[in-house]
Every structure is written in structure tokens, then in C-alpha cells.
Design an enzyme around this catalytic site. Structure first.
Site, PDB file in Angstrom:
ATOM      1  NE  ARG A 185      23.893  41.235 -14.478  1.00 35.62           N
ATOM      2  CZ  ARG A 185      23.489  40.542 -13.409  1.00 35.62           C
ATOM      3  NH1 ARG A 185      24.406  40.031 -12.582  1.00 35.62           N
ATOM      4  NH2 ARG A 185      22.210  40.347 -13.169  1.00 35.62           N
ATOM      5  CE  LYS A 209      23.000  44.734 -13.510  1.00 35.00           C
ATOM      6  NZ  LYS A 209      21.777  45.032 -14.295  1.00 35.00           N
ATOM      7  CG  HIS A 279      24.115  41.822 -21.881  1.00 33.12           C
ATOM      8  ND1 HIS A 279      24.534  41.756 -20.571  1.00 33.12           N
ATOM      9  CD2 HIS A 279      22.757  41.837 -21.821  1.00 33.12           C
ATOM     10  CE1 HIS A 279      23.491  41.747 -19.763  1.00 33.12           C
ATOM     11  NE2 HIS A 279      22.402  41.777 -20.500  1.00 33.12           N
ATOM     12  NE  ARG A 282      23.279  38.459 -17.728  1.00 33.71           N
ATOM     13  CZ  ARG A 282      23.237  37.900 -16.522  1.00 33.71           C
ATOM     14  NH1 ARG A 282      24.207  37.081 -16.148  1.00 33.71           N
ATOM     15  NH2 ARG A 282      22.236  38.144 -15.699  1.00 33.71           N
ATOM     16  CG  HIS A 305      18.024  37.365 -13.832  1.00 33.83           C
ATOM     17  ND1 HIS A 305      17.588  36.460 -14.781  1.00 33.83           N
ATOM     18  CD2 HIS A 305      18.927  38.162 -14.481  1.00 33.83           C
ATOM     19  CE1 HIS A 305      18.175  36.698 -15.934  1.00 33.83           C
ATOM     20  NE2 HIS A 305      18.986  37.717 -15.779  1.00 33.83           N
ATOM     21  CE1 TYR A 314      18.470  35.206 -21.632  1.00 36.73           C
ATOM     22  CE2 TYR A 314      17.594  35.726 -19.470  1.00 36.73           C
ATOM     23  CZ  TYR A 314      18.522  35.935 -20.456  1.00 36.73           C
ATOM     24  OH  TYR A 314      19.501  36.872 -20.280  1.00 36.73           O
TER      25      TYR A 314
END
Length: 342
Positions: A185, A209, A279, A282, A305, A314
Site C-alpha cells: 500500500r 494496517k 493502489h 497494488r 489482508h 482477485y
């Protein structure tokens, strides 16, 4: 009622630096107490900022009324108010604001928002995960807008090649390489420290994150670009940040989000690849990994994730993949249906 969200970095570490103030400069106690609690939970500054703007939007609409009077019927009026605005916010934005308001109410009163005159909440029974025992009663989430299904649209190989060729410095090539070849990211790239790079072991440590760490391998080409950036281009500075400004008044200081946006804006015009953004690179990494046959758990770990459902996005075929398969099938069908002429 004029309200503002201000940033005060001088507050204690246990308090949120983002504060809601009224027109007299006094704090909104019910909002700032909630933000302080989220800071204690170790939420990132980006999350606190997003929470602060959501609370600011709600507080401007709610006004000086008592928070205890909030019901699901009130939230219905709040959603109507948002949908009547121009430009209209996306369903994802509206749903995020509703989640923040529900968390705010639960924080202050220890229960969910009552139904009121409108009943969006519904009760249902939920069986234990192992299949034994009595079914448990659960309550579904209240008012929520239907969100359109996300479709991942990566860059094509031609777009990637044109965009990549527009860069000249090793710093920019390393930055884009981490987005495109490791799926980072933009906030993760800018948060990288020199100590996170392990050149001898050929890996890099990422703080993602929720302050979750993961270790990613570095391709050989990207490893060489990083070496040249650190040896030849990076200014002598006391900053521990990996990516710093190379020139101008901010030379040697950590690269900012504004600088990253300006960099991509310039190279989009130069390369004429309009969809290129951090993004999207990514997304291109995730789609390329799926095409190469990587397992979903491995891709989930690489991209950081928290849920496998996000990684499963994806699996969807991109539009160019659909057209390629269609063209291949049409050509095969044409060869089979064409009569053989001796």
C-alpha cells in the site's frame, strides 16, 4: 452550529490528536471521548482521522440534541440527508458513517441503538459452528445501504511498461517497484524505515494496517535498484525514513503523501497512462499473482489482508482477460467450423 476537526500533535500519547471543536473552540466531549478510546485501542492515525471526519459530518447534522435520543429512525433521516446532497456520497461512505455512529452510541450507553418507529433490525437463529447445542439468537445489522460488487481492474502489460519507462531516478523506480512487485500500500511504502530493509537476507519488513507486521521477499531486480538508490541518490540525512525528498526545500526529509500524489500525477501525464495510481499498481500485483497460479492463503499473507474474502476479489477475471479468452475461443471455433479444402 459551526464545528471543526483540528489536529493537535502536542496531546499526550494516550489521547487522540484529532479533536472536534465548536465555534467557541470548546471540545465536543461525547465525540472526543470516543476518539480517545480508539486511540487507547491503538488505532492508526489514519483511522482516527477518518473516524474524526465521520463524527464531524454526523455532529453537524445532529446539532445540539442529546445523543441518548438517537434511534434507527433517526439514522434513516440521516441517510436521507446524505443521499440528497450533491455530489451524493458512495454507499461505502454512508455505511462507514453509520458504523461509526453505532460504535459511538454503544461506547456511551453500552447497548445497540433502539429501533424507534423504523424497524431495520431483525432477529434470527444461529447454529453453533460445530453443529451441536441449541441455536443462539442473534440480531442482524440495522440500516445499511447495498454496496455494488467491487471489480478489480488491473493495468495491462503495455500500460505498466509505458508507465515504468517514464521514471528516471532509482528512488522512484524502487518506490514503484515495491507497489508493483510486492503489492504494498502507498502508506506502507511511505512508512518504511531503513532498518526494515534487510539486504543480506533479501527481504523487507512491512508495518501494515492495524500495526500488523509481515515480511516480504525482494526480487533480485528490485533489490539492485534499492541498493543503487541508497548508495548513489539518497541525501545524507538524520531521517530514518527510507524514501526522502531528493531536492528542494524538503531535501532529506521523509516523502509525504502530497509528494507521492504529485509524483504519480506528473508521470501519468508524461506516460499518458491515466489509470496509473499507487493502489492500481497494488491491484495489478494481486491479479498477476493469481494469473501465475499462487495460492490464495499465500497471496493473503503477501498483501496483508485480514480476511480471505478480500483476497478472493482477485479471482475475478479482469475485462481484458475476458476478451482474450473470448478471442481465443472464437479463433478456435472458426478453425473447427471452417471446412477443409484439399
Amino acid at each position: 452550529m459551526k464545528l471543526t476537526l483540528v489536529h493537535r500533535p502536542s496531546v499526550p500519547p494516550s489521547a487522540s490528536p484529532y479533536r472536534l471543536l465548536d465555534e467557541r473552540g470548546h471540545e465536543l466531549v461525547w465525540a472526543n471521548a470516543f476518539l480517545d478510546a480508539q486511540r487507547i485501542r491503538q488505532l492508526s492515525l489514519r483511522s482516527l482521522r477518518a473516524y474524526g471526519f465521520d463524527l464531524l459530518h454526523f455532529a453537524r447534522w445532529w446539532g445540539p440534541k442529546n445523543l441518548a435520543d438517537l434511534t434507527e429512525s433517526t439514522l434513516l433521516d440521516y441517510v436521507r440527508h446524505q443521499l440528497d446532497q450533491q455530489p451524493m456520497p458512495t454507499p461505502q461512505t454512508v455505511n462507514h458513517r453509520l458504523v461509526v455512529v453505532r460504535c459511538l452510541y454503544r461506547f456511551h450507553y453500552g447497548r445497540d441503538i433502539p429501533a424507534g418507529a423504523s424497524h431495520f433490525q431483525r432477529h434470527y437463529t444461529q447454529r453453533p459452528p460445530l453443529g451441536y447445542g441449541r441455536p443462539r439468537r442473534a440480531v442482524a445489522v440495522g440500516l445499511r445501504l447495498r454496496q455494488p460488487r467491487r471489480v478489480i481492474v488491473p493495468l495491462t502489460a503495455e500500460q505498466v511498461a509505458k508507465f515504468w519507462d517514464s521514471f528516471r531516478t532509482f528512488r522512484d523506480l524502487a518506490l514503484v517497484g515495491l507497489l508493483l512487485l510486492d503489492g504494498l500500500r502507498s502508506c506502507e511504502v511511505l512508512a518504511l524505515q531503513l532498518e526494515d530493509l534487510q539486504l543480506a537476507d533479501r527481504h523487507i519488513r512491512i508495518l501494515g494496517k492495524g500495526n500488523k507486521q509481515r515480511v516480504l521477499p525482494l526480487p533480485e531486480d528490485l533489490l539492485e535498484v534499492l541498493r543503487k538508490y541508497l548508495q548513489l541518490e539518497r541525501p545524507l540525512t538524520n531521517s530514518a525514513a527510507m524514501f526522502v525528498s531528493l531536492k528542494g526545500r524538503r531535501r532529506g526529509q521523509p516523502m509525504s503523501f502530497a509528494g507521492l500524489r504529485s509524483l504519480f500525477r506528473h508521470h501519468r501525464l508524461r506516460s499518458r497512462v491515466a489509470p496509473a495510481n499507487p493502489h492500481r499498481l497494488r491491484h495489478t500485483f494481486g491479479s498477476d499473482m493469481v494469473r501465475a497460479g499462487i495460492s490464495l492463503p499465500a497471496l493473503q499473507q503477501l498483501m496483508g489482508h485480514s480476511q480471505i474474502q478480500t483476497t478472493m476479489l482477485y479471482i475475478q477475471l479482469a475485462p481484458q482477460d475476458v476478451w482474450q479468452e473470448y478471442s481465443r475461443a472464437i479463433q478456435k471455433r472458426t478453425r473447427l467450423s471452417t471446412p477443409h479444402i484439399p
